[in-house]
Design an enzyme around this catalytic site. Structure first.
Site, PDB file in Angstrom:
ATOM      1  N   HIS A   1      -4.221 -33.855  17.958  1.00 44.08           N
ATOM      2  CA  HIS A   1      -3.090 -34.831  18.312  1.00 44.08           C
ATOM      3  C   HIS A   1      -1.953 -33.920  19.001  1.00 44.08           C
ATOM      4  CE1 HIS A   1      -4.488 -38.605  16.427  1.00 44.08           C
ATOM      5  NE2 HIS A   1      -5.157 -37.509  15.613  1.00 44.08           N
TER       6      HIS A   1
ATOM      7  N   LYS B   1       9.554  -0.932  14.540  1.00 47.97           N
ATOM      8  CA  LYS B   1       9.939  -0.441  13.115  1.00 47.97           C
ATOM      9  C   LYS B   1      11.161   0.613  13.296  1.00 47.97           C
ATOM     10  CE  LYS B   1       6.057  -1.091  10.345  1.00 47.97           C
ATOM     11  NZ  LYS B   1       5.143  -0.313   9.624  1.00 47.97           N
TER      12      LYS B   1
ATOM     13  N   GLU C   1      10.284  -4.728   4.557  1.00 46.63           N
ATOM     14  CA  GLU C   1      10.523  -6.041   3.969  1.00 46.63           C
ATOM     15  C   GLU C   1      10.248  -6.390   2.479  1.00 46.63           C
ATOM     16  OE1 GLU C   1       8.722  -4.920   6.687  1.00 46.63           O
ATOM     17  OE2 GLU C   1       9.154  -6.292   8.519  1.00 46.63           O
TER      18      GLU C   1
ATOM     19  N   GLY D   1      -4.870  -2.452   5.221  1.00 42.38           N
ATOM     20  CA  GLY D   1      -4.085  -3.466   5.007  1.00 42.38           C
ATOM     21  C   GLY D   1      -5.020  -4.969   5.297  1.00 42.38           C
ATOM     22  N   ARG D   2      -5.326  -5.030   6.352  1.00 44.62           N
ATOM     23  CA  ARG D   2      -5.764  -6.331   6.933  1.00 44.62           C
ATOM     24  C   ARG D   2      -7.101  -6.754   6.217  1.00 44.62           C
ATOM     25  NH1 ARG D   2      -4.625  -3.161  10.873  1.00 44.62           N
ATOM     26  NH2 ARG D   2      -6.249  -2.299  12.320  1.00 44.62           N
TER      27      ARG D   2
ATOM     28  N   LYS E   1       0.887  -1.289  -0.044  1.00 41.30           N
ATOM     29  CA  LYS E   1       0.010   0.124  -0.017  1.00 41.30           C
ATOM     30  C   LYS E   1       0.862   1.304  -0.058  1.00 41.30           C
ATOM     31  CE  LYS E   1      -3.570   2.128   2.980  1.00 41.30           C
ATOM     32  NZ  LYS E   1      -4.590   1.655   4.116  1.00 41.30           N
TER      33      LYS E   1
ATOM     34  N   GLU F   1      -4.598  -7.308  15.280  1.00 43.29           N
ATOM     35  CA  GLU F   1      -4.190  -5.818  15.059  1.00 43.29           C
ATOM     36  C   GLU F   1      -5.414  -5.086  15.273  1.00 43.29           C
ATOM     37  OE1 GLU F   1      -0.443  -5.143  12.212  1.00 43.29           O
ATOM     38  OE2 GLU F   1      -2.406  -5.201  10.999  1.00 43.29           O
TER      39      GLU F   1
END
Ligand code: G6Q
Length: 551
Positions: free
Chosen positions: A386, A506, A213, A269-270, A207, A355
């Site tokens: 399990h 950050k 990253e 974003g999410r 965005k 978030e």
């Protein structure tokens, strides 16, 4: 949205119900009400939700509905959906619902109807997806695209990565679609290892187009491509497209404007899967299936906006979450999809939920005196059985769980699906009703083992059941969770659409990066200084991407 005074006061009427129900058992609740399973279930679109295995009764449920009424969840939803700037700490509208609105809808942001732009971008995406899928779009040496690599992180990764896996059975299997997010070069290196650059298309999804990253991975991928093809920057035009709100930064990177798919700052974003961020998914499953998914999302948006609260699936999920989180002391919430295709759903919901509602101050900036968002976790069934189910059945913690399953498998092989679903039904039954010490003893269990083999039960679950995992039922499910999270944010009175909590780390990383290769003393606390010194002494020199990078 209303800036309400105190949730504490609003929870008061519910506390008495919670005390009463904490002393009862699901066995009793079922015994006294033969109609309970019908009474506490709801159908919405493709989804059937049975919430009868929760520690609620009619008066408690009514009190929860009152809470939603008083918090004006419905008013808040309508404010969001008509484009009001409800993300106040960032001064933005929150309009992921506009991304799946029909062509003729009118939704205005600052007076401008955004729906035509949304559909114009969807049409461009469809055209591009078709060209890649048909082989018309070719790499710079004339070869068709076989690999699509999405480079993005957080909201620009988790949604499409999760959805691609969920809808893989609808995808074009001739294409390999990968998602690279981690700044750890291993992620990119292992992904590109067996790929031919001539057949590889990179989608740089960001965005802001500044995320460390993503930009680091994108630059390394560009170096790999140009280094391997031995070509100049021209190759970038055939092998790189971008998804962003930042046209200038995209151009600066060398990606042509016509290869950029825009979205808007009113898409968080999410919450961006339905925007251009969904491009890798659209390429994989095709525009038609993508649109069917959007229709599924839209169906649930309408349901959330219009269904009465007592029949509103996302609202019910939200209220039950509040019940355990704020009144019965639960710290976490497990999401357990009994479908391998939904393996990444818990990770996706971790971001969507934690978030959004992992906040400690209310909308007036005051530290809240109540619990907000829970810890979300989970794994697909039956694998989890399990592993961590031991704690769910016999541990000391209350973990409300969502069990998500389907009546029909996309891979109806032998009796796998019946076996899977037998476990699905068995687990919620066992969690709710357990096995008493008397029954265990009557089975001839040695007395000293009876406590170990007793199941207390009374462990709450929701069952979400649909006929089949399709693009539409998938879209409905994700939208239902989005609106569940929204409902809870409104009741907790927090801002669900910012994420300031990711900033400090950050900033510190930016300060530490040059210190890792410098010889001057690091300037942090004693622990961090010592760790940095230790790292410096042992670190290896870097290899330039084009020369020795991936591969
Ligand atoms: C999501 C967050 C965050 C964001 C990533 C990637 O709601 O804002 O996860 O999506 O940090 O950001 P960019 O898309 O700007 O690279």
């Amino acid at each position: 949205m209303k800036n309400r005074r105190s949730l504490d006061r609003e929870l008061r009427p519910l506390r008495e119900h919670a005390r009463r129900l904490a002393r009862t058992h699901l066995r009793d609740l079922f015994a006294v009400d033969p109609d309970r399973a019908r009474r506490f279930s709801v159908e919405a679109g493709d989804w059937f939700l049975d919430y009868s295995k929760n520690l609620i009764d009619e008066p408690a449920f009514r009190a929860l509905l009152d809470l939603a009424e008083r918090a004006d969840v419905r008013g808040a939803a309508s404010e969001m959906m008509r484009g009001a700037p409800i993300n106040r700490t960032e001064g933005r509208a929150v309009l992921h619902t506009a991304l799946r609105a029909p062509r003729d809808a009118v939704i205005r942001v600052n007076g401008r109807n955004v729906v035509p732009e949304v559909h114009a971008v969807l049409d461009r995406m469809a055209d591009f997806a078709w060209r890649v899928r048909s082989g018309e779009w070719r790499g710079c040496t004339g070869r068709p695209i076989r690999n699509v690599v999405n480079i993005g992180i957080g909201g620009s990764d988790l949604g499409p990565a999760m959805a691609y896996q969920a809808l893989k059975s609808w995808s074009d299997r001739r294409l390999r679609v990968e998602f690279v997010s981690n700044i750890d070069a291993t992620h990119l290196a292992e992904t590109l290892r067996d790929m031919e650059p001539e057949e590889t298309l990179f989608i740089v999804a960001s965005k802001t187009f500044t995320t460390e990253e993503t930009m680091t991975n994108a630059r390394t991928a560009r170096g790999w491509l140009l280094g391997r093809l031995g070509q100049a920057d021209g190759a970038v035009a055939r092998h790189f497209v971008a998804i962003s709100t930042q046209a200038d930064r995209v151009a600066e990177f060398g990606i042509a404007r016509e290869n950029m798919f825009p979205f808007w700052d009113w898409v968080g974003g999410r919450y961006s899967l339905c925007s251009a961020i969904g491009l890798p998914l659209m390429i994989a499953i095709g525009p038609e299936s993508f649109r069917a998914m959007l229709d599924g999302f839209h169906w649930m948006d309408r349901h959330f906006a219009e269904a009465p609260l007592e029949a509103n699936l996302p609202v019910i999920l939200g209220l039950l979450g509040i019940w355990y989180n704020n009144l019965l002391g639960a710290q976490t919430h497990a999401v357990l999809p009994y479908d391998q295709y939904l393996a990444r759903l818990p990770a996706y919901l971790q971001q969507a939920d934690m978030e959004s509602n992992g906040k400690r101050v209310d909308r007036l900036g005051r530290v809240v005196r109540w619990q907000t968002g829970p810890i979300i976790w989970g794994e697909p069934g039956t694998n989890g059985q399990h592993a961590f189910f031991q704690l769910l059945h016999q541990g000391t913690k209350v973990v409300p769980c969502d069990f998500i399953g389907f009546c029909r498998s996309r891979n109806p092989i032998g009796d796998h699906h019946d076996r899977l679903m037998a476990n699905f039904f068995a687990q919620t039954e066992a969690l709710a009703f357990g096995r008493t010490a008397e029954v265990v003893a009557a089975e001839g269990t040695p007395p000293e083992l009876v406590p170990h083999r007793t199941f207390p039960g009374n462990r709450p679950t929701n069952t979400l059941l649909a006929d089949e995992l399709t693009p539409s039922s998938f879209g409905q499910l994700i939208a239902a969770y989005e609106h569940k999270i929204f409902t809870q944010g409104v009741i907790w009175n927090v801002y669900s659409f910012d994420q300031w909590g990711v900033e400090l780390g950050k900033q510190l990383a930016r300060r530490i990066l040059p210190e890792l290769s410098s010889s001057s003393e690091p300037a942090h606390d004693a622990s961090t200084n010592a760790l940095i010194r230790r790292y410096r002494e042992r670190r290896a020199p870097a290899v330039p991407p084009a020369a020795g990078g991936p591969r």
